[in-house]
Structure formats: structure tokens, C-alpha cells
Enzyme design. Structure first.
Site, PDB file in Angstrom:
ATOM      1  N   MET A  32      52.296  24.997  -3.683  1.00 33.04           N
ATOM      2  CA  MET A  32      51.979  26.173  -4.484  1.00 33.04           C
ATOM      3  C   MET A  32      51.180  25.841  -5.735  1.00 33.04           C
ATOM      4  O   MET A  32      50.537  26.715  -6.310  1.00 33.04           O
ATOM      5  CB  MET A  32      53.271  26.885  -4.896  1.00 33.04           C
ATOM      6  CG  MET A  32      53.901  27.693  -3.788  1.00 33.04           C
ATOM      7  SD  MET A  32      53.030  29.227  -3.475  1.00 33.04           S
ATOM      8  CE  MET A  32      53.458  30.173  -4.915  1.00 33.04           C
ATOM      9  N   GLY A  33      51.231  24.600  -6.189  1.00 35.07           N
ATOM     10  CA  GLY A  33      50.524  24.295  -7.425  1.00 35.07           C
ATOM     11  C   GLY A  33      50.610  22.835  -7.802  1.00 35.07           C
ATOM     12  O   GLY A  33      51.141  22.002  -7.061  1.00 35.07           O
ATOM     13  N   VAL A  35      51.710  19.920 -10.757  1.00 35.06           N
ATOM     14  CA  VAL A  35      52.761  19.718 -11.741  1.00 35.06           C
ATOM     15  C   VAL A  35      52.273  18.691 -12.764  1.00 35.06           C
ATOM     16  O   VAL A  35      51.739  17.632 -12.400  1.00 35.06           O
ATOM     17  CB  VAL A  35      54.056  19.226 -11.068  1.00 35.06           C
ATOM     18  CG1 VAL A  35      55.169  19.062 -12.104  1.00 35.06           C
ATOM     19  CG2 VAL A  35      54.496  20.201  -9.974  1.00 35.06           C
ATOM     20  N   LYS A  50      53.840  23.727 -14.530  1.00 33.42           N
ATOM     21  CA  LYS A  50      53.309  23.871 -13.174  1.00 33.42           C
ATOM     22  C   LYS A  50      52.274  24.983 -13.141  1.00 33.42           C
ATOM     23  O   LYS A  50      52.549  26.126 -13.547  1.00 33.42           O
ATOM     24  CB  LYS A  50      54.429  24.161 -12.177  1.00 33.42           C
ATOM     25  CG  LYS A  50      53.957  24.174 -10.734  1.00 33.42           C
ATOM     26  CD  LYS A  50      55.128  24.173  -9.758  1.00 33.42           C
ATOM     27  CE  LYS A  50      54.628  24.090  -8.327  1.00 33.42           C
ATOM     28  NZ  LYS A  50      55.738  24.022  -7.356  1.00 33.42           N
ATOM     29  N   ASP A 157      62.078  26.124   0.735  1.00 34.36           N
ATOM     30  CA  ASP A 157      61.396  24.833   0.738  1.00 34.36           C
ATOM     31  C   ASP A 157      62.336  23.717   0.290  1.00 34.36           C
ATOM     32  O   ASP A 157      61.957  22.837  -0.480  1.00 34.36           O
ATOM     33  CB  ASP A 157      60.167  24.874  -0.176  1.00 34.36           C
ATOM     34  CG  ASP A 157      59.205  23.715   0.107  1.00 34.36           C
ATOM     35  OD1 ASP A 157      59.238  23.172   1.234  1.00 34.36           O
ATOM     36  OD2 ASP A 157      58.425  23.353  -0.796  1.00 34.36           O
TER      37      ASP A 157
END
Length: 471
Positions: A32-33, A35, A50, A157
Site C-alpha cells: 500500500m505504500g 515506510v 507511511k 494482510d
């Protein structure tokens, strides 16, 4: 946002209200992104920041989802869920959120170092994960448009990378990371539902999650925990892919989760010592049908705790322990260690019982070696077993050895036993050693015991020594 910036682009940049957070360096990249390690300049503490992945920023629906899920994750106030401190949007239009900075290691790093873990350590870690998930699965209530909205959260997840271990003086403290990709279940409506997008990790995803079923619930997280449990205990996966190496295609994982039965845990090398109970818990988590798994993480946690609690008494679980309270007798009892020092309770293991008895439990009292009586001695009551009959209790007192008569001796009358009778109680008198009679002396009567009868109780009393008569 003409072109996606690189990770190095963010180093040293300030984001947030009044440029509160300084981005120091990248830590990791997820689905998702990205960090980053950052510094909260207002308080001078390190934090984790994040940013939403650049490929997802262009989607208005994904941006809305990200912002919504950050707000919900911030509302999950659990000691076993990483805390969300702040959120915002960079000047370039990238949504971000700020988390507490944890010092320790991920479960993934621990498994790379130690391969497999003991049952006790595995249960300790996963039990804390269950506690954090329990709060998320129960949901949070937020204010919305002047009303209230109850929202249930499924992580979606779970994997060793998202389980963080913080060392403390009391042991490892577990924190769940990355609720930012969680599936939000709204009882009224799911306003940010992505109908054709899989978010998660194929290796740990439940079959229904891969199929993007709309009724995805907390049991998907339980399946992921089953994969993690299997890996922690065996250093392998349930489908044998670890033998082939790391280059396993996503399609292989999808087919395995959907159709391949997991290999029994105790058939993995080095897992022969694991109990059948441990294997049963793990395999129940891995059921293809969600209805056949544990109904909740609380139920899973209870099963995990049960397999680590030592059984009482003998390892033979088919026998029930017997609790015997010793009587206030003067004869010795076997010395048995007991944790109840104040209440003198002795625990024995049941070895057998009368098959004709309707009792739920049978109490067996070990008999000590019977002491030899001396003439005139009063012995304590000594219960003896009986085979049948309608007796509430039977008490027998040993008789002294009857003296041998001498020439010219007049023996006391000796009544013979009776065969039957409906007596509530029978009293037997035990005579001390008879004195040597003198001419003309009359000795006391000497009753004898009976053989049988329908008696509620039998009591034997000992007579004191008879006085010596004078001529």
C-alpha cells in the site's frame, strides 16, 4: 504529481501541519505504500511515517479508502496494535499517516534467525495477536453525520512481517502492524469497497479472500494465523513449496489455498514431538470452508492456551484423579506431595471401580499396615472393603487372641453368630485377656461376631479390663 518521486526524494523533507515531521530515511516498502523513519520535531522523538504508494495515489477511490482506514485504525486502541499518532497529506498530494516507533524485530526476522519456535513461545506470540485482533473484529463505533456508525475491521494482510516483537523485562510484547490495508466491514454499507482488487499477500491469504468474496469476515484472519502457526512450528509451509525454494508463483499459492490439503504438521521433519492437540488446532485454522474454522480469534486463543496447560495428575487422560480426605486416624498415611498445604488433600489416581456401581466417582483409600494389638489396647476404627450388601458403612475392630484355658478353668459363655436378621446396628464387645480364675469365680460373658445381615452400620466396642473378684 507528473512523475512518481523516488524514495530518496523524501529524505530530509518536512510534512504535516507546520512541517512537524522530518523524513529521515526509508525503512521498507509494502503493497500500500512506503515506510520511512521520521522525527517528530515538536517533541524530538522518532516516529514511523507511511506514504500511500504512488501507483495508488491517482485513484480517488483508493485515496478515500486510505484516509478512511487510517481514521479507523487510529480508533483501534489496543496495547497489541501499533498506535496511529497523526495523518495528513503532503504538499505533493500524497496521503500519509504517522505511527509510534517500535524497537525490536519482526516475527519474520526472528524466524529467519531461529527457523522454528517452541510451542510455548509460539502460543505466547499468537495469543497476543489474537487479543489485538479481537478488538478489531469486534469493531469500533465512530461518529458520522450526527449519528454513530459501527465498523468491523478485518486485517487481511497478517503475516510474520506485520507482527512486531518488542523485548521487555517480562518477555516479548507483540504489536500488530499495517492495519492500513484492512478490509472494512460496515453493517449498513461499505462505501469504499473495491470489488475487483486483491490487497494482501498470496502466501497467507484465505481462499475466500483471494476469490474476493463480499462476505469476507474475521475468519479470513484466522486462516492467515493458521499459515503463520504452521510456519512458526515447522519452518515450512503447509503445501510443500519450501522444498522448491522462494520462486513460487502467485498462481501456485492461489491453487494451493483453494484445492490442496495441508500436509499434517507432525509429518514435517523435526515435528514428530508435537502433540495431536497442537496439530489439530493448526489444521482447524486451515480449513478451506470458513464455517469449519474457529468461529473467532477468542476461541482460537482459548484452544491455544489449553494445549500449553499441564494436565493434572498422571499423563493418562483416560483416568480421573481421585481426591481423598484422610480421616483423623492415628495410623500412618502415605506421604504424597500436595500444592494445598493448608487443606490436607491427597490426590491419587483412580485405578478401577466396581462395574456394578452407579456412582459417578469412586474414592479409594489406601490401607496402612494394620498394627498388632496388645491385650486391652483400644485400636482406631479400621474400615474394610465389602463386596456387596446394603451397608452404609462397616467398621471392624480386631479381636485379641483368646487365652487358652487351664485345667479346672470355667470359660465364659460364647454366643454363636447368627445368620440373618434385620438389625440397624450390631454391637460387638472385645474382651481383654481373660484373667486366671480362682475356684468359685464367675467370668463375664463374651459375645462373638456375626457373619452377615442387612445392617446399616456395625460398631464394635472394646470393654475395659474386668476387675479381679475376691473369694
Amino acid at each position: 504529481m507528473n512523475s512518481p518521486p523516488s524514495s530518496n526524494f523524501w529524505n530530509g523533507r518536512f510534512v504535516g501541519d507546520n512541517q512537524r515531521y522530518r523524513i529521515d530515511r526509508p525503512i521498507a516498502a509494502g503493497g500500500m505504500g512506503e515506510v520511512f523513519l521520521a522525527t517528530d520535531t515538536r517533541v524530538g522523538q522518532q516516529v514511523v511515517l507511511k506514504l500511500l504508494k504512488d501507483t495508488l495515489v491517482a485513484s480517488p477511490e483508493m485515496r478515500k479508502r486510505f484516509e478512511r482506514e487510517v481514521a479507523i485504525s487510529a480508533a483501534l486502541q489496543s496495547d497489541h496494535i501499533v498506535k496511529i499518532i497523526d495523518c495528513g497529506v503532503t504538499p505533493e498530494g500524497y496521503p500519509f499517516y504517522v505511527m509510534e516507533y517500535l524497537r525490536g524485530q519482526t516475527l519474520r526476522h526472528l524466524l529467519l534467525c531461529e527457523k522454528r519456535l517452541s510451542v510455548e513461545r509460539t502460543v505466547s506470540i499468537i495469543s497476543q495477536v489474537c487479543q489485538g485482533l479481537h478488538l478489531a473484529h469486534q469493531g469500533v463505533t465512530l461518529q458520522k453525520d450526527g449519528g454513530h456508525e459501527h465498523i468491523q475491521v478485518v486485517h487481511r494482510d497478517l503475516k510474520p512481517d506485520n507482527i512486531f516483537l518488542v523485548p521487555t523485562d517480562l518477555g516479548e510484547w507483540v504489536k500488530i502492524l499495517d492495519f492500513g490495508v484492512a478490509k472494512i466491514r460496515n453493517q449498513s454499507s461499505d462505501q469504499t469497497h473495491l470489488t475487483h482488487t486483491f490487497i494482501g499477500t498470496f502466501r497467507y491469504a484465505a481462499p475466500e479472500q483471494i476469490q474476493n468474496k463480499e462476505n469476507l469476515d474475521s475468519r479470513a484472519d484466522i486462516y492467515s494465523l493458521g499459515i503463520i502457526l504452521y510456519e512458526m512450528l515447522s519452518a515450512a509451509d503447509p503445501f510443500g513449496f519450501h522444498i522448491q525454494g522462494n520462486n513460487i508463483s502467485e498462481a501456485s499459492w492461489v491453487l494451493a489455498h483453494a484445492y490442496e490439503p495441508p500436509k499434517p504438521l507432525r509429518e514435517q521433519p523435526g515435528c514428530e514431538h508435537l502433540s495431536a492437540e497442537v496439530e489439530a488446532v493448526v489444521l482447524k485454522c486451515l480449513q478451506k470452508n470458513p464455517n469449519h474454522r474457529f468461529a473467532s480469534v477468542a476461541e482460537l486463543n482459548q484452544a491455544l492456551q489449553a494445549i500449553t496447560q499441564p494436565a493434572l495428575g498422571s499423563t493418562n487422560t483416560s483416568q480421573k484423579p481421585i481426591i481423598v480426605h484422610p480421616q483423623s486416624h492415628s495410623y500412618p498415611v502415605p506421604a504424597v506431595e500436595s500444592s494445598q498445604s493448608d487443606a490436607e488433600t491427597i490426590i491419587f489416581q483412580q485405578t478401577g471401580y466396581n462395574q456394578e456401581s452407579n456412582d459417578d466417582s469412586v474414592t479409594q483409600i489406601p490401607q496402612p499396615i494394620e498394627p498388632q494389638p496388645t491385650p486391652g489396647e483400644v485400636l482406631p476404627p479400621h474400615p474394610s472393603p465389602y463386596a456387596s450388601g446394603n451397608y452404609d458403612s462397616v467398621t471392624q475392630i480386631p479381636q485379641p487372641i483368646e487365652p487358652q484355658p487351664t485345667p479346672g478353668e470355667v470359660l465364659p459363655p460364647h454366643p454363636s453368630p447368627y445368620a440373618s436378621g434385620n438389625h440397624d446396628s450390631v454391637t460387638q464387645l472385645l474382651q481383654p485377656e481373660a484373667p486366671q480364675p480362682t475356684p468359685g469365680e464367675v467370668l463375664p460373658p463374651h459375645p462373638s461376631p456375626y457373619a452377615s445381615g442387612n445392617h446399616d452400620s456395625v460398631t464394635q466396642l472394646l470393654q475395659p479390663e474386668a476387675p479381679q473378684p475376691t473369694p
